[in-house]
Every structure is written in C-alpha cells, then in structure tokens.
Design a protein around this motif. Structure first.
Motif, PDB file in Angstrom:
ATOM      1  N   TYR A  33       0.814  -1.212   0.000  1.00 46.23           N
ATOM      2  CA  TYR A  33       0.000   0.000   0.000  1.00 46.23           C
ATOM      3  C   TYR A  33       0.852   1.268   0.000  1.00 46.23           C
ATOM      4  CZ  TYR A  33      -3.890  -3.120   0.940  1.00 46.23           C
ATOM      5  OH  TYR A  33      -4.832  -4.125   0.832  1.00 46.23           O
ATOM      6  N   CYS A  91      -6.334  -8.753  -1.903  1.00 51.77           N
ATOM      7  CA  CYS A  91      -6.746  -7.363  -1.638  1.00 51.77           C
ATOM      8  C   CYS A  91      -5.645  -6.384  -2.037  1.00 51.77           C
ATOM      9  CB  CYS A  91      -7.088  -7.191  -0.167  1.00 51.77           C
ATOM     10  SG  CYS A  91      -8.649  -7.941   0.332  1.00 51.77           S
ATOM     11  N   ALA A  92      -4.397  -6.734  -1.717  1.00 58.75           N
ATOM     12  CA  ALA A  92      -3.285  -5.846  -2.039  1.00 58.75           C
ATOM     13  C   ALA A  92      -3.111  -5.699  -3.544  1.00 58.75           C
ATOM     14  CB  ALA A  92      -2.000  -6.384  -1.407  1.00 58.75           C
ATOM     15  N   LYS A 110      -5.991  -3.734  -5.055  1.00 55.59           N
ATOM     16  CA  LYS A 110      -5.831  -2.288  -4.884  1.00 55.59           C
ATOM     17  C   LYS A 110      -4.883  -1.732  -5.930  1.00 55.59           C
ATOM     18  CE  LYS A 110      -3.633   1.403  -2.792  1.00 55.59           C
ATOM     19  NZ  LYS A 110      -2.251   1.922  -2.967  1.00 55.59           N
ATOM     20  N   ARG A 111      -3.799  -2.450  -6.224  1.00 52.89           N
ATOM     21  CA  ARG A 111      -2.847  -1.996  -7.235  1.00 52.89           C
ATOM     22  C   ARG A 111      -3.464  -2.023  -8.628  1.00 52.89           C
ATOM     23  NH1 ARG A 111       3.382  -3.853  -7.035  1.00 52.89           N
ATOM     24  NH2 ARG A 111       3.172  -2.494  -5.208  1.00 52.89           N
ATOM     25  N   ARG A 120      -6.326  -1.129  -9.528  1.00 53.98           N
ATOM     26  CA  ARG A 120      -7.202   0.009  -9.798  1.00 53.98           C
ATOM     27  C   ARG A 120      -6.518   1.069 -10.655  1.00 53.98           C
ATOM     28  NH1 ARG A 120      -9.527   1.095  -3.666  1.00 53.98           N
ATOM     29  NH2 ARG A 120     -10.528  -0.944  -3.366  1.00 53.98           N
ATOM     30  N   ASP A 121      -5.209   1.160 -10.522  1.00 57.45           N
ATOM     31  CA  ASP A 121      -4.461   2.177 -11.266  1.00 57.45           C
ATOM     32  C   ASP A 121      -3.716   1.594 -12.458  1.00 57.45           C
ATOM     33  OD1 ASP A 121      -5.251   4.024  -9.287  1.00 57.45           O
ATOM     34  OD2 ASP A 121      -3.559   3.420  -8.015  1.00 57.45           O
ATOM     35  N   GLU A 125     -12.494  -4.817  -3.455  1.00 57.86           N
ATOM     36  CA  GLU A 125     -11.137  -4.291  -3.634  1.00 57.86           C
ATOM     37  C   GLU A 125     -10.667  -4.364  -5.084  1.00 57.86           C
ATOM     38  OE1 GLU A 125      -9.176  -2.797  -1.370  1.00 57.86           O
ATOM     39  OE2 GLU A 125     -10.805  -2.929   0.080  1.00 57.86           O
ATOM     40  N   GLY A 136      -6.678  -4.712   4.149  1.00 56.21           N
ATOM     41  CA  GLY A 136      -6.543  -3.290   3.921  1.00 56.21           C
ATOM     42  C   GLY A 136      -6.603  -2.538   5.240  1.00 56.21           C
TER      43      GLY A 136
END
Length: 695
Positions: A233, A369-370, A373-374, A376-377, A411, A539
């Motif tokens: 994160y 989840c990690a 999250k990555r 998304r971009d 996520e 998260g």
C-alpha cells in the motif's frame, strides 16, 4: 580433520586456537576441514571465551625467524615440531612468551621496564672509576646511534606492535580466522521471528551471551506480516526498495528487526567481552548430534553448542498440479513466503496483465486485496480461487466468510469460490489453467498461498520426533525436544497446558514461543501457557484478531454492534503506533506479569466464576435466544461493523475472534485460560465493551 582429546579446558582451548590458525593460514580449511576439542562441559564453555586470545600465527613466527635472531629460529622450529606432534599447549606458551619479547629484527621489546631498572641500579650503586687515557682524534671511537644509547625509546615494528596491542576486538591475522565459529554457547537454527524473539530473551537473561544464528536465507532477521500487508500500500517505490513501509498511521518502519550495525561478524563473536549476536547467512544445518552437542552445516563445518534452538519455520506448500507441470509453468509460479518472493511478485505485478492467486486463507486473501488495490491504477487483472465457499472459510463462520468475500471483491479482484485447478500448461508465454468448473483461464503468473509445511528435515538425521498428526517437531510444554534442544515457531508441535497438543503458524506464536524458548535456554523452565493470537488485515479499514482454536466446523456464537471510525486497523495503529499489534499486547502483558498485575478486568473474573451450564438442552436454549436477536448466523446482507465470535467445544469457549475490535485480547485470553462453561454468552460479550464508542 584434527581431533584433540583432553579434559583441561585451558590447554584444550589454546591448542584448538593454535592449530586452527595454522590450518586456516595454510588454507587447509576447505569443505569442512576443521578442528574440534573433545573435552568436558567446562572446557566447551571456556575454550572460545574472550579471555583466551588467539595465539600468534605461523606466518608471524616464521617472519621473526627469517630476521636472523637465533632465539626466533628456535621458536620457529619448535613451533612446527610441536604442532606436528601435538604439543599444542607448549606451542601456545612458548610462542606467546618469546614473540612478546622479540621483533622481526631481533631487537628487544621490553620497552621501559629494563632501562628503568638499570637506571635505578645506577642511582643506588657506587660507580667505579675507570682510568682515562689520551687518544688521538683518529683513534676516537665512532659515536653510537641514539637508539643504542636509549633502548627504551626503540619503536617496535608494525607486526610486533600488532601482537603487543592485541585486544579481544583487535587480534592478529584477522583475515585468516574461520568465517564461522567452531563453538557457540547459544546456537539458533533459523533466522526468522522465533529466533529474533529467542535471542532477545537470551540477552535479557544473560547480558554477556554470545549467540550465533545460522539461516538459509541471505537476509538478516526480519518480520513477515508486512510482506502481504503494508508494503503493497506504499506509494513510494524507493521506500519499498529499501524494504521499508509506512504503517497505517503513516510512520515509516523497516521490515528488518535490527540494523546491520546491531550484529557482530561471526568470526568476531568469540572475542566480544560483552557478548553479541552474529548471523551466518546462506547456510543450512543438516544434522544435530545431541550426545556430542554438535551441529553439522551443509558445507561440512561443525559447530559445537551448549544450547540449541530449532526455529526453522516452514516452507510454502505447493499443490500437485503445479509440481507436475512443465518447467515453463513452474517458472511462472510463486510460492509466497519471504522477501525474495515479495520482490519477485512486486516486479511481476508492475508488468503482468493478469495474476491468479490460489488460496482463500489469510495470506491468499491479503495478497488478493493488495494486488486488487494496485490493479485500480493499472490494467492488471487479479483472480482469486479456492475450494471453500468463501474467503477464510476454514476459520470464519459461513455468513461472515461470505461477507468477507464480498469485501475482497470490492477491492477490485475477481473471486471464484468452490474452484480449484485441475491442469496447468504453458502456451505462447501464458499459463493456461483448466478449472474443475470446465473453464480455462489464461494468466501471466500464479501465486500459490495454501499454507505451510514445517521444516523438519533435521529430525531424521538428528534422532528427533516428528508429530504425525500436526506436523513439526514434537516438544513438551517447555518447548524442549531433547536435553538442551528447544523448538519454537511454526516448526513446533507443543503441548498447550489448556488446549492440548497444537501447532500454530502465526507471527505472535513465533514471538511468544521464541521468547519462552530463549528464557528456558537460560534456565527459566517455564511451561507454555500464554495463548498466542493472530490477526489479518484486508486493507486499512477491515481487520480482525483471533486467539485459541478458531475452526469454522465448531459451533459459534457471535455478537455484533455498530462500528465507529475508531474500529479499523488504521485507527488502532494510530493509537498504539504499532502495526504488529501482537507485539504491543504481548509486551504489555509481560510488563504486567513482571509487576504482579493481572491482565484481566474484574468483570472477566466474575464472569468466569459463574456456574457451568446445567445441560446441553440449556445451552441449546441459549443459542436459540441469541439467534432470535439476530446475533448468530445473521443474513449476509448485514453489515458486520464490529463484534466478537465465540468458538465452543463441549460448551467451553476454546477460541475467540474479535472482528474490527482491538485492544481487548487480554480479556479473550483470560476467558480461554479459565476454561469454564458459561450460561449466558451474551453477558460474556459485554465484557468486551462493544458499545463503548457508540453515540
């Protein structure tokens, strides 16, 4: 290999040191050629002590002899003969005596002592008059050099000064000393959290302890939890390259427990008067000989020990479909465990178009989840699959497992419950996975996170018992496998005096068991009673802590309440400043225990003193009452803000999960330790103060 028998600790130690220097200086220390002293316990404890300096080397004696001084030549010849025929003790005494008095050029090095004595003698004795004769100028004797007139001012050459000024931290011929010591009072096998906790405990009890750690990894001891949590994160790539992360509260921290400057070089360990910790990296202990108290490394080197701890941890478990796959497939599969695996997956995630995570437990869900999250971009697609009905289905009740699955999907990941891989093949740079549902998935990389296999290879060669049921080395309540051999961490199958035999694979257990083993290695003789906890964060906003036996197959009773902004992992880290929450609470309990305080509140003690439930029928009635209040098996649509879940065995609480509920673990530990039945679990839940922060 030289072996020297003898019960005299000093003689044996000196002979060992002398011969080792000859062997190493002549480069005979190759692939395990070594020298050991077979002596008494006292000898073993003292032979590497700081009081015994290393004797002069073969080169030093030879250098003095080559200068031409007769006594040095005799020393040189005698040194060689004595080593050849075993007179090690004489070698040490003789070489030390004369090398302190003689330099390379044969000049005396007794400095001010002799001149001072001579001056004193001249001052007290009458001086005889000598006749004076006249001589011509040409017959006058030449002037003597100043050095000859004042030998006290002579300066020894560099080699001699080095010998004279030798200290335990600065000794001659450092470059030819063995890289790995031949003896360690405390030998720790494995460089993980359990070893870290052990050497902290050892040093706390024995301030001058010399501790040697041998690890297969090329890393100093580090913590594993951030590898699947905070490191992913961080928005600062340079920080991650240094293996540093920002805690949920924004503070920076390294994954390494101590900086490199904390440790001493292994070859210097025996010369540290105040003790220290040294780490031998990239080496594996292949065998222990409990009778001779010796450990054999993979390069053949042998280390004698007084006390040894096995903290080998575990290796990631693979699944047969990938074990049988082609090399091209195996090259694209990561069995996630350590720093090396994190760095690899971090790099892959920056360039891959898709990653599949196999496993729905703690590690698999955290990584999903990690990575989600990555994604998304970026254009990265993350897919998670597991055979259970929901995430962490083996731990959480079904309704909470399904809620967690929805959270993971939120996520940014695709979650496939009740799914597993039947075949894997390689095609056009991709791994093609054939699923039990008939579907085929094409992916760039696969992460396998399906648990650990304890590292017990030492057992067979060392005569140690392995637990057939739980795996790991079988130890008693004091974590001892055999005399002077302890086991801690993931590889330990220990006897819990409250819950029976167990094996636990969590960070806090490594801390607690490592600390206990370290204390027992210094003579504490404490049993394992502390219930270790574990935690998982999906998260910064959702997390839980658990203790005891948490198995979804057991009956559960749960009580939930509305969450507030303070009920998140981020909030608890901001409050305590500690992302490794178990470290905070276990150390706090340790301080309380030392001061004689109890970690349980008066309410807990009164609750656990209640009479046991009269019969099973009454317990069933209790469950029905709680279900009527929507506290057990609520509908999946409910938002489980925070709560407590009790796991029951024979109507006794054996496990507790605190869902988004923090800093209450001592209460849960106290309840499990008491091991009593309770008529009203709703009343027990009140002890956790669920509604404390509600408006």
């Amino acid at each position: 290999m030289f072996r020297i028998a003898g019960a005299g600790s000093v003689t044996a130690a000196r002979l060992s040191a002398a011969c080792c220097r000859v062997v190493t200086s002549k480069q005979f220390q190759v692939h395990g050629a070594s020298l050991h002293v077979l002596s008494s316990e006292a000898s073993r404890k003292t032979r590497n002590g700081p009081a015994h300096r290393t004797p002069p080397s073969w080169q030093s004696v030879r250098a003095m002899a080559s200068a031409g001084e007769s006594q040095s030549k005799i020393n040189y010849i005698f040194y060689g003969l004595a080593v050849l025929f075993g007179g090690g003790g004489i070698v040490y005494w003789w070489s030390r005596k004369y090398m302190r008095e003689t330099s390379k050029d044969g000049s005396t090095l007794k400095k001010a002592a002799a001149p001072a004595a001579a001056a004193s003698k001249e001052a007290t004795e009458p001086v005889a008059e000598t006749p004076v004769t006249e001589t011509t100028k040409s017959e006058a004797p030449p002037a003597q050099p100043a050095a000859a007139e004042a030998p006290a001012e002579a300066v020894p050459d560099a080699e001699s000064k080095k010998l004279l000024d030798a200290t335990p931290q600065s000794y001659p011929d450092y470059e030819v000393m063995p890289e790995i010591p031949g003896h360690a009072k405390y030998l720790l096998i494995g460089g993980g959290t359990a070893s870290f906790a052990a050497f902290r405990a050892i040093r706390a009890s024995d301030a001058k302890a010399q501790v040697l750690v041998v690890t297969e990894e090329e890393e100093l001891p580090y913590m594993r939890p951030p590898l699947s949590k905070e490191l992913w994160y961080s928005d600062e790539p340079k920080l991650v390259e240094k293996m540093k992360f920002k805690q949920w509260n924004g503070k920076e921290r390294s994954v390494y427990y101590n900086p490199p400057s904390f440790y001493v070089e292994p070859k210097e360990l025996a010369y540290q008067e105040n003790g220290g910790v040294a780490v031998v990296k990239g080496r594996k202990v292949m065998k222990l000989d409990p009778q001779k108290q010796v450990a054999v490394l993979d390069n053949g080197w042998e280390i004698f020990y007084d006390k040894v701890l096995i903290a080998t941890g575990g290796r990631p478990r693979n699944i047969p479909v990938f074990e049988r796959a082609s090399q091209e497939v195996r090259d694209r599969v990561t069995l996630f465990r350590g720093i090396k695996d994190f760095k690899r997956l971090d790099e892959v995630s920056k360039n891959a178009s898709s990653i599949v995570v196999v496993g729905g437990g703690f590690l698999g869900s955290e990584l999903t989840c990690a990575l989600g999250k990555r994604s998304r971009d970026s254009s990265l697609k993350v897919i998670q699959m597991f055979p259970e009905a929901g995430n962490m289905g083996k731990v959480l009740p079904e309704y909470l497992s399904q809620w967690t699955t929805a959270k993971v999907r939120g996520e940014g990941a695709t979650v496939k419950p009740e799914t597993f891989v039947k075949r894997a093949r390689y095609s056009d740079g991709k791994v093609i996975l054939k699923l039990n549902t008939g579907e085929e998935i094409s992916t760039d990389h696969v992460v396998v996170a399906v648990g650990l296999e304890p590292n017990t290879e030492l057992a067979k060669e060392s005569g140690l018992e392995v637990d057939d049921t739980y795996g790991g080395f079988r130890v008693n309540a004091e974590l001892e496998a055999r005399s002077d051999i302890w086991v801690a961490g993931d590889a330990s199958s220990f006897y819990d005096i409250k819950l029976g035999r167990r094996r636990v694979e969590h960070h806090d257990h490594a801390v607690v068991s490592g600390r206990l083993a370290g204390e027992n290695m210094t003579g504490a003789k404490k049993p394992y009673w502390h219930q270790s906890m574990f935690w998982s964060d999906l998260g910064p906003d959702v997390g839980y802590e658990a203790i005891g036996i948490v198995d979804s197959s057991l009956p559960t009773v749960a009580v939930f309440a509305k969450a507030t902004e303070k009920d998140t992992p981020r909030a608890v880290v901001e409050e305590t400043g500690e992302s490794l929450r178990s470290v905070t609470e276990t150390e706090a309990e340790g301080v309380a225990a030392e001061s004689g305080e109890t970690t349980a509140t008066p309410e807990v003690e009164s609750a656990t003193d209640e009479a046991p439930a009269p019969d099973v029928e009454a317990a069933a009635k209790l469950v029905a009452e709680v279900e009527a209040e929507n506290r057990v098996a609520p509908t999946p649509k409910e938002d489980y803000g925070k709560g407590v879940i009790f796991y029951l065995r024979d109507d006794v609480i054996v496990g507790v999960v605190l869902w988004n509920l923090f800093n209450r673990m001592p209460i849960a530990r106290k309840i499990i330790k008491e091991g009593k039945q309770h008529q009203d679990l709703a009343e027990v839940a009140k002890l956790f103060d669920l509604h404390a922060d509600e408006d």
